[in-house]
Scaffold this active site. Structure first.
Site, PDB file in Angstrom:
ATOM      1  CG  HIS A 164      -3.015   5.144   0.349  1.00  0.00           C
ATOM      2  ND1 HIS A 164      -3.025   4.176  -0.637  1.00  0.00           N
ATOM      3  CD2 HIS A 164      -4.169   4.970   1.054  1.00  0.00           C
ATOM      4  CE1 HIS A 164      -4.135   3.462  -0.555  1.00  0.00           C
ATOM      5  NE2 HIS A 164      -4.842   3.921   0.470  1.00  0.00           N
ATOM      6  CE  LYS A 207      -3.890   1.917   2.667  1.00  0.00           C
ATOM      7  NZ  LYS A 207      -4.695   1.747   3.901  1.00  0.00           N
TER       8      LYS A 207
END
Length: 221
Positions: free
Chosen positions: A104, A102
């Site tokens: 963010h 991921k």
């Protein structure tokens, strides 16, 4: 065969997760039975299988600090097992991985509790051991220690091709490679014992010879 193992095989059959007939395994073998943990797909069945996982882990006497569920099936199984353990007075954190990092928020590939201490990897079965290897690498990279693998069914099959079968099963190879136990709720011997019982009914006992022959051809001692 212990009562817990008997109950688990009966439960898996009744839930349609353990089926008999003619199937092709991931290794390309013709198998008279097939186990698909993805079919524990409603609340009642998931809750029940988690009870079996949790009790097997407790009965083992293994000292552990948390659970880890490898994507994808292991995610649900580890989370449900953590809930069942907590209900039995053994509250432990759990974590799992995502296939892609991921970019963010918290980022990374690990979700849930911080990987630390002695970690039990929770999965459905061990075929080639790829999932375990990836999990061990992630756990060690985080500074934690993989201490065991917990699976639902040990097929007790030797790995390799028909003309070059290993002396060890995939489960035994994983245990030897990483120096840790592989705990299973039940195994192929338990399965054969269950369908050999007249109480299982003619619908299942008809597969006794086929399962026994399969074990004779591919099984470990």
């Amino acid at each position: 065969m212990s009562t817990l193992r008997q109950q688990f095989i009966a439960f898996a059959v009744n839930a349609g997760v353990l089926r008999f007939g003619d199937f092709v395994t991931k290794a390309g073998r013709q198998s008279p039975y097939f186990f698909n943990a993805g079919l524990f797909n409603d609340g009642a069945n998931l809750g029940q299988v988690a009870e079996f996982y949790a009790q097997t882990l407790i009965d083992s006497g293994l000292e552990f600090d948390m659970l880890f569920g490898p994507a994808y099936k292991g995610i649900t199984l580890a989370a449900a097992t953590a809930v069942a353990l907590a209900a039995k007075g053994h509250n432990r954190p759990f974590a799992y991985n995502r296939k892609e990092a991921k970019d963010h928020g918290e980022g990374g590939t690990i979700v849930g509790a911080k990987l630390q201490g002695r970690v039990v990897i929770v999965d459905d079965v061990i075929s080639a051991g790829t999932s375990v290897r990836e999990s061990v690498d992630m756990i060690r990279a985080a500074g934690a220690t993989p201490c065991a693998v917990l699976i639902a069914l040990d097929r007790m099959e030797r790995s390799g091709t028909d003309d070059a079968l290993s002396k060890l099963s995939a489960v035994q190879e994983v245990s030897a490679a990483y120096g840790m136990p592989v705990l299973s709720i039940a195994n192929l011997n338990d399965l054969l014992g269950y369908i050999s019982d007249a109480g299982a009914g003619a619908e299942l006992t008809q597969y006794k010879a086929a399962v026994a022959a399969y074990r004779q051809r591919y099984g470990v001692a």
